[in-house]
Design a protein around this motif. Structure first.
Motif, PDB file in Angstrom:
ATOM      1  N   HIS A   1      35.189  17.996  10.486  1.00 12.19           N
ATOM      2  CA  HIS A   1      35.223  17.776  11.931  1.00 12.19           C
ATOM      3  C   HIS A   1      36.513  17.083  12.359  1.00 12.19           C
ATOM      4  N   GLY A   2      36.989  16.148  11.567  1.00 16.96           N
ATOM      5  CA  GLY A   2      38.221  15.441  11.910  1.00 16.96           C
ATOM      6  C   GLY A   2      39.417  16.360  11.951  1.00 16.96           C
ATOM      7  N   TRP A   3      39.549  17.231  10.933  1.00 16.02           N
ATOM      8  CA  TRP A   3      40.666  18.183  10.920  1.00 16.02           C
ATOM      9  C   TRP A   3      40.557  19.169  12.090  1.00 16.02           C
ATOM     10  N   LEU A   4      39.333  19.607  12.397  1.00 15.55           N
ATOM     11  CA  LEU A   4      39.144  20.539  13.504  1.00 15.55           C
ATOM     12  C   LEU A   4      39.461  19.885  14.846  1.00 15.55           C
ATOM     13  N   LEU A   5      39.151  18.600  14.972  1.00 13.85           N
ATOM     14  CA  LEU A   5      39.480  17.882  16.196  1.00 13.85           C
ATOM     15  C   LEU A   5      41.001  17.770  16.365  1.00 13.85           C
ATOM     16  N   LEU A   6      41.702  17.474  15.272  1.00 10.54           N
ATOM     17  CA  LEU A   6      43.166  17.445  15.328  1.00 10.54           C
ATOM     18  C   LEU A   6      43.729  18.821  15.685  1.00 10.54           C
ATOM     19  N   LEU A   7      43.130  19.873  15.126  1.00  8.46           N
ATOM     20  CA  LEU A   7      43.560  21.241  15.410  1.00  8.46           C
ATOM     21  C   LEU A   7      43.423  21.551  16.904  1.00  8.46           C
ATOM     22  N   ALA A   8      42.313  21.091  17.499  1.00 10.10           N
ATOM     23  CA  ALA A   8      42.069  21.364  18.913  1.00 10.10           C
ATOM     24  C   ALA A   8      42.995  20.559  19.816  1.00 10.10           C
ATOM     25  N   LEU A   9      43.105  19.261  19.553  1.00  6.50           N
ATOM     26  CA  LEU A   9      43.879  18.390  20.446  1.00  6.50           C
ATOM     27  C   LEU A   9      45.384  18.584  20.295  1.00  6.50           C
ATOM     28  N   GLY A  10      45.853  18.837  19.049  1.00  8.58           N
ATOM     29  CA  GLY A  10      47.282  19.004  18.822  1.00  8.58           C
ATOM     30  C   GLY A  10      47.764  20.399  19.186  1.00  8.58           C
ATOM     31  N   PRO A  11      47.585  21.377  18.294  1.00  8.59           N
ATOM     32  CA  PRO A  11      48.099  22.725  18.574  1.00  8.59           C
ATOM     33  C   PRO A  11      47.502  23.373  19.817  1.00  8.59           C
ATOM     34  N   GLN A  12      46.166  23.294  19.988  1.00  8.84           N
ATOM     35  CA  GLN A  12      45.562  24.037  21.088  1.00  8.84           C
ATOM     36  C   GLN A  12      45.847  23.416  22.448  1.00  8.84           C
ATOM     37  N   VAL A  13      45.616  22.108  22.596  1.00 11.76           N
ATOM     38  CA  VAL A  13      45.789  21.483  23.902  1.00 11.76           C
ATOM     39  C   VAL A  13      47.272  21.197  24.190  1.00 11.76           C
ATOM     40  N   ILE A  14      47.906  20.428  23.315  1.00  6.13           N
ATOM     41  CA  ILE A  14      49.290  20.014  23.598  1.00  6.13           C
ATOM     42  C   ILE A  14      50.271  21.163  23.352  1.00  6.13           C
ATOM     43  N   GLY A  15      50.199  21.766  22.155  1.00  6.73           N
ATOM     44  CA  GLY A  15      51.152  22.818  21.806  1.00  6.73           C
ATOM     45  C   GLY A  15      51.101  23.991  22.764  1.00  6.73           C
ATOM     46  N   TRP A  16      49.898  24.536  23.004  1.00  5.22           N
ATOM     47  CA  TRP A  16      49.806  25.713  23.861  1.00  5.22           C
ATOM     48  C   TRP A  16      50.020  25.394  25.327  1.00  5.22           C
ATOM     49  N   SER A  17      49.743  24.151  25.758  1.00  5.29           N
ATOM     50  CA  SER A  17      50.072  23.766  27.138  1.00  5.29           C
ATOM     51  C   SER A  17      51.585  23.829  27.357  1.00  5.29           C
ATOM     52  N   LEU A  18      52.340  23.344  26.382  1.00  3.32           N
ATOM     53  CA  LEU A  18      53.800  23.392  26.493  1.00  3.32           C
ATOM     54  C   LEU A  18      54.313  24.828  26.504  1.00  3.32           C
ATOM     55  N   ILE A  19      53.775  25.662  25.613  1.00  7.14           N
ATOM     56  CA  ILE A  19      54.239  27.050  25.538  1.00  7.14           C
ATOM     57  C   ILE A  19      53.842  27.827  26.784  1.00  7.14           C
ATOM     58  N   THR A  20      52.609  27.621  27.263  1.00  5.72           N
ATOM     59  CA  THR A  20      52.150  28.316  28.464  1.00  5.72           C
ATOM     60  C   THR A  20      53.012  27.961  29.669  1.00  5.72           C
ATOM     61  N   TYR A  21      53.462  26.712  29.725  1.00 10.37           N
ATOM     62  CA  TYR A  21      54.351  26.296  30.812  1.00 10.37           C
ATOM     63  C   TYR A  21      55.657  27.094  30.797  1.00 10.37           C
ATOM     64  N   THR A  22      56.187  27.392  29.614  1.00  9.33           N
ATOM     65  CA  THR A  22      57.487  28.058  29.526  1.00  9.33           C
ATOM     66  C   THR A  22      57.402  29.578  29.677  1.00  9.33           C
ATOM     67  N   LEU A  23      56.230  30.183  29.430  1.00 14.04           N
ATOM     68  CA  LEU A  23      56.136  31.645  29.386  1.00 14.04           C
ATOM     69  C   LEU A  23      56.662  32.338  30.642  1.00 14.04           C
ATOM     70  N   PRO A  24      56.242  31.930  31.849  1.00 14.57           N
ATOM     71  CA  PRO A  24      56.748  32.641  33.029  1.00 14.57           C
ATOM     72  C   PRO A  24      58.145  32.205  33.459  1.00 14.57           C
ATOM     73  N   ARG A  25      58.749  31.270  32.761  1.00 13.59           N
ATOM     74  CA  ARG A  25      60.012  30.676  33.205  1.00 13.59           C
ATOM     75  C   ARG A  25      61.215  31.125  32.390  1.00 13.59           C
ATOM     76  N   GLN A  26      61.022  32.040  31.440  1.00 13.00           N
ATOM     77  CA  GLN A  26      62.147  32.555  30.666  1.00 13.00           C
ATOM     78  C   GLN A  26      61.777  33.934  30.142  1.00 13.00           C
ATOM     79  N   PRO A  27      62.779  34.736  29.716  1.00 10.42           N
ATOM     80  CA  PRO A  27      62.491  36.077  29.226  1.00 10.42           C
ATOM     81  C   PRO A  27      61.516  36.069  28.056  1.00 10.42           C
ATOM     82  N   ALA A  28      60.645  37.079  28.003  1.00 16.99           N
ATOM     83  CA  ALA A  28      59.647  37.152  26.935  1.00 16.99           C
ATOM     84  C   ALA A  28      60.304  37.195  25.560  1.00 16.99           C
TER      85      ALA A  28
END
Length: 305
Positions: free
Chosen positions: A211-238
């Motif tokens: 559960h601890g590793w899965l929580l890190l997986l969710a909060l790190g890559p899924q929430v923080i990492g993908w929030s940053l990437i999603t922000y950049t997607l419409p703002r630069q060429p694919a």
């Protein structure tokens, strides 16, 4: 700092954070469907908070953008299910390299759907990159790393197809980051729960420390990492986004060797190098794509007498 440089740095930061995804999946040591489900389920509450704050600033997300985010969530569910199986078959490092074939799939999908011609470099690099996939699959290598390298190459390719569709939808749906990603993550969690019997089943009560590793997986890559990437997607060429996301497989291969003791064979490492160099070559000098009609309009007309 210029706005363009800031967006590039945000994309690189997101790619570095999501590069920890595959090692965290391995450390959790649960079934692929279990890790895929909890990665999304644990991420929904913090993503909902971020989406609520975004809604207060910008108003509600439109129906079209919401529908696109839901469709992206279905593709993201398939992406995670296939990818987490690929991790089990060929290890965290190789699975992440295989998942980034999306660069080519995005380019050729844009050609088919939007009539955006891929560059000559990309056309030349495509067969080279898929030769790299063959090397990773262990087709020519009796010492290939992984429990089933051949099946891993197939599920890795399926991952890239789903991943490419997810990126295309998230790029075109809305310029917002939190709202669309929250919708996509929630839909992905529901879809993974529904599809899990087809993909080996999910354990809804994994023990600690999983559960601890899965929580890190969710909060790190899924929430923080993908929030940053999603922000950049419409703002630069694919193509540029896809190129920057190459930070992920390169970092994951190194992390997997250092923390998990993964040791791909020399031919598989050669396959990694072929894929990464092929994508770098194919994406070099990427510019916003022009449609065939726009390109044809620039062809000089020959005069007639």
């Amino acid at each position: 700092m210029s706005g363009h440089r800031r967006i590039v740095l945000v994309a690189i930061a997101g790619a570095l954070i999501i590069s920890t995804s595959a090692p965290l999946v391995r450390l959790a040591d649960v079934s692929p469907a279990t890790s895929a489900f909890f990665r999304c389920a644990y991420a929904v509450p913090p993503m909902a908070v971020l989406a609520w704050r975004e809604r207060r600033r910008l108003g509600p997300l439109g129906r079209r953008a919401t529908g696109i985010a839901w469709a992206a969530g279905l593709l993201f569910a398939l992406d995670l299910l296939f990818w987490h199986h690929t991790i089990a078959y060929v290890g965290a490092g190789l699975a992440t390299v295989l998942g980034n074939l999306q660069v080519f799939i995005v380019a050729f999908a844009a050609w088919a759907i939007f009539r955006e011609r891929p560059s000559g470099r990309l056309m030349l690099a495509t067969p080279v990159v898929f030769a790299g996939v063959a090397l990773i699959s262990g087709l020519f290598d009796s010492a290939a790393y992984g429990s089933d390298p051949m099946l891993g190459a197939l599920t890795g390719t399926a991952t890239s197809i789903s991943y490419a569709g997810f990126l295309l939808l998230m790029k075109g749906g809305s310029e917002r980051a939190a709202g669309p990603l929250a919708h996509a993550t929630a839909v992905a969690a529901l879809a993974i729960a529904a599809l899990s019997p087809v993909f080996g089943g999910a354990d809804l009560v994994p023990a600690w420390p999983a559960h601890g590793w899965l929580l890190l997986l969710a909060l790190g890559p899924q929430v923080i990492g993908w929030s940053l990437i999603t922000y950049t997607l419409p703002r630069q060429p694919a193509a540029l986004t896809a190129l920057l996301l190459l930070v992920q497989p390169l970092t994951t291969v190194a992390l997997s060797a250092l923390t998990l003791g993964e040791r791909p064979s020399p031919l598989q490492l050669a396959g990694c190098a072929v894929i990464v160099l092929g994508v770098l070559y194919g994406s070099r000098g990427a510019q916003p794509a022009r449609t065939e009609a726009e390109q044809d309009a620039q062809v000089p007309k020959t005069s007639t007498v």
